[in-house]
Scaffold this active site. Structure first.
Site, PDB file in Angstrom:
ATOM      1  N   SER A   1       0.780  -1.241   0.000  1.00 27.77           N
ATOM      2  CA  SER A   1       0.000   0.000   0.000  1.00 27.77           C
ATOM      3  C   SER A   1       0.815   1.296   0.000  1.00 27.77           C
ATOM      4  CB  SER A   1      -0.917   0.009   1.229  1.00 27.77           C
ATOM      5  OG  SER A   1      -0.147   0.167   2.417  1.00 27.77           O
TER       6      SER A   1
ATOM      7  N   ASP B   1      -8.196   6.343  -4.570  1.00 30.89           N
ATOM      8  CA  ASP B   1      -8.428   7.422  -5.543  1.00 30.89           C
ATOM      9  C   ASP B   1      -7.206   7.636  -6.429  1.00 30.89           C
ATOM     10  OD1 ASP B   1      -6.740   8.538  -3.627  1.00 30.89           O
ATOM     11  OD2 ASP B   1      -7.887  10.388  -3.371  1.00 30.89           O
ATOM     12  N   GLU B   2      -6.059   7.034  -6.045  1.00 28.41           N
ATOM     13  CA  GLU B   2      -4.824   7.281  -6.800  1.00 28.41           C
ATOM     14  C   GLU B   2      -4.890   6.696  -8.216  1.00 28.41           C
ATOM     15  OE1 GLU B   2      -1.234   6.891  -4.478  1.00 28.41           O
ATOM     16  OE2 GLU B   2      -2.335   7.225  -2.621  1.00 28.41           O
TER      17      GLU B   2
ATOM     18  N   LYS C   1      -2.948  -1.121  -8.448  1.00 28.74           N
ATOM     19  CA  LYS C   1      -4.324  -1.056  -7.935  1.00 28.74           C
ATOM     20  C   LYS C   1      -5.305  -0.883  -9.102  1.00 28.74           C
ATOM     21  CE  LYS C   1      -5.709  -1.055  -4.219  1.00 28.74           C
ATOM     22  NZ  LYS C   1      -6.087  -2.125  -3.269  1.00 28.74           N
TER      23      LYS C   1
HETATM   24  P1  NAD Z   1      -1.549  -1.732   5.030  1.00 26.24           P
HETATM   25  O1  NAD Z   1      -0.289  -1.744   4.274  1.00 26.24           O
HETATM   26  O2  NAD Z   1      -1.595  -1.096   6.378  1.00 26.24           O
HETATM   27  O3  NAD Z   1      -2.091  -3.226   5.202  1.00 26.24           O
HETATM   28  C1  NAD Z   1      -2.043  -4.168   4.165  1.00 26.24           C
HETATM   29  C2  NAD Z   1      -2.265  -5.547   4.773  1.00 26.24           C
HETATM   30  O4  NAD Z   1      -2.261  -6.510   3.713  1.00 26.24           O
HETATM   31  C3  NAD Z   1      -1.166  -5.952   5.757  1.00 26.24           C
HETATM   32  O5  NAD Z   1      -1.752  -6.484   6.933  1.00 26.24           O
HETATM   33  C4  NAD Z   1      -0.380  -7.015   4.995  1.00 26.24           C
HETATM   34  O6  NAD Z   1       0.209  -7.989   5.835  1.00 26.24           O
HETATM   35  C5  NAD Z   1      -1.464  -7.608   4.105  1.00 26.24           C
HETATM   36  N1  NAD Z   1      -0.904  -8.238   2.896  1.00 26.24           N
HETATM   37  C6  NAD Z   1       0.015  -7.695   2.039  1.00 26.24           C
HETATM   38  N2  NAD Z   1       0.306  -8.578   1.071  1.00 26.24           N
HETATM   39  C7  NAD Z   1      -0.445  -9.693   1.305  1.00 26.24           C
HETATM   40  C8  NAD Z   1      -0.570 -10.949   0.652  1.00 26.24           C
HETATM   41  N3  NAD Z   1       0.143 -11.238  -0.442  1.00 26.24           N
HETATM   42  N4  NAD Z   1      -1.440 -11.859   1.165  1.00 26.24           N
HETATM   43  C9  NAD Z   1      -2.146 -11.580   2.291  1.00 26.24           C
HETATM   44  N5  NAD Z   1      -2.045 -10.416   2.956  1.00 26.24           N
HETATM   45  C10 NAD Z   1      -1.204  -9.482   2.470  1.00 26.24           C
HETATM   46  O7  NAD Z   1      -2.611  -1.054   4.045  1.00 26.24           O
HETATM   47  P2  NAD Z   1      -3.885  -0.141   4.369  1.00 26.24           P
HETATM   48  O8  NAD Z   1      -3.452   1.271   4.406  1.00 26.24           O
HETATM   49  O9  NAD Z   1      -4.628  -0.730   5.497  1.00 26.24           O
HETATM   50  O10 NAD Z   1      -4.708  -0.343   3.017  1.00 26.24           O
HETATM   51  C11 NAD Z   1      -5.633  -1.412   2.884  1.00 26.24           C
HETATM   52  C12 NAD Z   1      -6.274  -1.340   1.508  1.00 26.24           C
HETATM   53  O11 NAD Z   1      -6.919  -0.084   1.338  1.00 26.24           O
HETATM   54  C13 NAD Z   1      -5.263  -1.468   0.360  1.00 26.24           C
HETATM   55  O12 NAD Z   1      -5.859  -2.263  -0.643  1.00 26.24           O
HETATM   56  C14 NAD Z   1      -5.076  -0.030  -0.129  1.00 26.24           C
HETATM   57  O13 NAD Z   1      -4.770   0.001  -1.493  1.00 26.24           O
HETATM   58  C15 NAD Z   1      -6.461   0.546   0.159  1.00 26.24           C
HETATM   59  N6  NAD Z   1      -6.487   1.999   0.414  1.00 26.24           N
HETATM   60  C16 NAD Z   1      -5.682   2.551   1.360  1.00 26.24           C
HETATM   61  C17 NAD Z   1      -5.757   3.919   1.612  1.00 26.24           C
HETATM   62  C18 NAD Z   1      -4.900   4.566   2.681  1.00 26.24           C
HETATM   63  O14 NAD Z   1      -4.941   5.805   2.818  1.00 26.24           O
HETATM   64  N7  NAD Z   1      -4.144   3.820   3.480  1.00 26.24           N
HETATM   65  C19 NAD Z   1      -6.646   4.722   0.894  1.00 26.24           C
HETATM   66  C20 NAD Z   1      -7.464   4.115  -0.071  1.00 26.24           C
HETATM   67  C21 NAD Z   1      -7.383   2.754  -0.296  1.00 26.24           C
HETATM   68  P1  TYD Z   2       1.493   9.207   1.961  1.00 28.25           P
HETATM   69  O1  TYD Z   2       1.048   9.197   3.379  1.00 28.25           O
HETATM   70  O2  TYD Z   2       2.654   8.363   1.579  1.00 28.25           O
HETATM   71  O3  TYD Z   2       0.209   8.875   1.079  1.00 28.25           O
HETATM   72  P2  TYD Z   2       0.011   8.936  -0.536  1.00 28.25           P
HETATM   73  O4  TYD Z   2       1.316   9.056  -1.198  1.00 28.25           O
HETATM   74  O5  TYD Z   2      -0.626   7.611  -0.798  1.00 28.25           O
HETATM   75  O6  TYD Z   2      -0.887  10.095  -0.785  1.00 28.25           O
HETATM   76  O7  TYD Z   2       1.833  10.711   1.568  1.00 28.25           O
HETATM   77  C1  TYD Z   2       0.884  11.757   1.694  1.00 28.25           C
HETATM   78  C2  TYD Z   2       1.512  13.020   1.144  1.00 28.25           C
HETATM   79  O8  TYD Z   2       2.576  13.427   2.015  1.00 28.25           O
HETATM   80  C3  TYD Z   2       2.132  12.844  -0.214  1.00 28.25           C
HETATM   81  O9  TYD Z   2       1.948  14.051  -0.972  1.00 28.25           O
HETATM   82  C4  TYD Z   2       3.610  12.631   0.076  1.00 28.25           C
HETATM   83  C5  TYD Z   2       3.829  13.467   1.319  1.00 28.25           C
HETATM   84  N1  TYD Z   2       4.847  12.969   2.276  1.00 28.25           N
HETATM   85  C6  TYD Z   2       5.833  13.833   2.763  1.00 28.25           C
HETATM   86  O10 TYD Z   2       5.896  15.028   2.377  1.00 28.25           O
HETATM   87  N2  TYD Z   2       6.730  13.350   3.678  1.00 28.25           N
HETATM   88  C7  TYD Z   2       6.686  12.064   4.125  1.00 28.25           C
HETATM   89  O11 TYD Z   2       7.537  11.676   4.951  1.00 28.25           O
HETATM   90  C8  TYD Z   2       5.663  11.189   3.630  1.00 28.25           C
HETATM   91  C9  TYD Z   2       5.589   9.761   4.077  1.00 28.25           C
HETATM   92  C10 TYD Z   2       4.753  11.684   2.701  1.00 28.25           C
END
Ligand code: NAD
Ligand code: TYD
Length: 356
Positions: A93, A138-139, A166
């Site tokens: 992610s 949304d990316e 994704k």
């Molecule tokens: P994260 O990285 O915190 O968690 C990902 C989880 O998936 C981990 O527990 C990891 O062990 C597990 N995983 C990775 N590879 C695997 C595999 N091959 N088999 C089984 N498990 C596996 O991610 P997150 O931030 O909780 O994101 C979860 C989902 O939401 C992702 O699909 C991400 O694309 C989506 N998403 C995240 C955000 C965000 O802001 N974090 C926003 C929009 C969508």
């Molecule tokens: P991030 O949390 O990695 O999410 P995403 O890239 O999926 O949007 O980053 C959020 C924003 O913050 C992005 O524009 C990159 C910036 N950023 C920094 O400026 N410094 C940092 O240490 C990190 C992790 C992100």
């Protein structure tokens, strides 16, 4: 309202997934079973759900350490728990990691999603009462200028290996609906924040660096814009879609809460300073502009009116309240932080990140 009984959540040991499991047990009237399938990469931590495991483990909550790329393991879990609903979050992610090492993003996000879809296509002999919900980002829509919003009809235009992988998985999910009739829903959400977020994403990175009194790395000119949503609001939206969403349909989820990175970092500095009894500007002197992320998307902004109009969902947390909850959580949960920081994460940070 769908009749959900045995839900498989992939990636339930990660940030959003662990909050989702907790949300379903604590905030909904769901009475069935949840199976958490997670391979436990650096980002997965069963400790995030130790309270849930204590309360529901073995009766309504089950953890299965497995890889979504392993068809035999996935098949066995589907059969063992008679899964009728899948909420698919497992993924690599983090954009920065996808730049330094894209391969896992391709195999997990694309091949892993494909493996799940194929397994379900053969396991669900009839699709009645079944649902595969795909959690995406949304990316996939690329980068906006100063104006406009991503809608569900915005063409895909991914820029990083993460968002490209994704995007591919989103396309596969929709293809399985059109080609095989597999019942799917899909959501594309903006940047989440909140408890249990791995300290590689912007908000927990900044909080942790402040506590360590280390430089706060702001990429480029700090004027990139993200739309921030409290994780609980994302999960209430996902739960709404699972229950009431139209099969085959995509839903955008967002905070309607755009912030320039540098302004967000300033706010965070002030909140942490207040919580720790320091003067307001104490942490701001740690802000350090560093080399920009390659291909850094300038602005994300979500139009989530479909969620609001069709499904009656809305955000419950404002940013000020959500950020304060988040900062307090990180200050009060040092054991969780120590656990996640003790793994591979530290080595990776040293190699790829701290030298920026
Ligand atoms: P994260 O990285 O915190 O968690 C990902 C989880 O998936 C981990 O527990 C990891 O062990 C597990 N995983 C990775 N590879 C695997 C595999 N091959 N088999 C089984 N498990 C596996 O991610 P997150 O931030 O909780 O994101 C979860 C989902 O939401 C992702 O699909 C991400 O694309 C989506 N998403 C995240 C955000 C965000 O802001 N974090 C926003 C929009 C969508
Ligand atoms: P991030 O949390 O990695 O999410 P995403 O890239 O999926 O949007 O980053 C959020 C924003 O913050 C992005 O524009 C990159 C910036 N950023 C920094 O400026 N410094 C940092 O240490 C990190 C992790 C992100």
């Amino acid at each position: 309202m769908r009749n959900l009984t045995n839900i498989l959540i992939t990636g339930g040991a990660g940030f959003i997934g662990s909050n989702l499991v907790r949300h379903i047990f604590e905030k909904t009237d769901f009475t069935g079973r949840i199976v958490n399938l997670d391979v436990l990469t650096y980002a997965g931590n069963p400790y995030s759900l130790s309270d849930i495991d204590k309360q529901y483990g073995g009766s309504r909550y089950f953890f299965e350490k497995a890889d979504i790329r392993n068809r035999a393991a996935v098949d066995a879990i589907l059969v063992k728990y008679k899964i009728d609903t899948v909420i698919h979050l497992a993924a690599e992610s983090h954009v920065d990691r996808s730049i330094t090492g894209p391969e896992e993003f391709i195999t997990t996000n694309i091949n892993g999603t494909f493996t799940l879809l194929e397994a379900l296509r053969s396991f669900w002999t009839d699709f009645d009462g079944k649902l595969f919900h795909h959690v995406s980002t949304d990316e996939v829509y690329g980068s906006l200028g100063n104006e406009g919003f991503f809608t569900e009809d915005t063409p895909y235009d991914p820029r990083s290996p993460y968002s490209a992988a994704k995007s591919a998985s989103d396309h596969l999910v929709r293809a399985y609906f059109h080609t095989y009739g597999l019942p799917i829903t899909l959501s594309n959400c903006s940047n989440n924040y909140g408890p249990y977020q791995f300290p590689e994403k912007l908000i927990p990175v900044m909080i942790e660096k402040m506590l360590d009194e280390k430089p706060l790395p702001v990429y480029g000119d700090g004027k990139n814009i993200r739309d921030w949503l409290y994780v609980e609001d994302h999960n209430s939206a996902v739960w709404t879609i699972i229950n009431d969403g139209e099969t085959g349909r995509s839903y955008n989820i967002g905070g309607e809460n755009e912030w320039e990175n540098i302004k967000l970092v300033h706010s965070l500095c002030e909140i942490v300073a207040k919580e720790r009894g320091k003067e307001a500007d104490y942490y701001k002197k740690l802000i350090t502009y560093v080399k920009d992320r390659p291909g850094h998307d300038r602005r994300y902004a979500i139009d989530c009116s479909r969620m609001k109009k069709e499904l009656g969902w809305k955000q419950a947390f404002d940013f000020e309240g959500g950020l304060l909850l988040t900062v307090k959580w990180y200050l009060e949960n040092r054991k969780w932080i120590d656990t996640v920081k003790s793994g591979e994460y530290l080595n990776w940070m040293e190699k790829n990140y701290d030298e920026r």
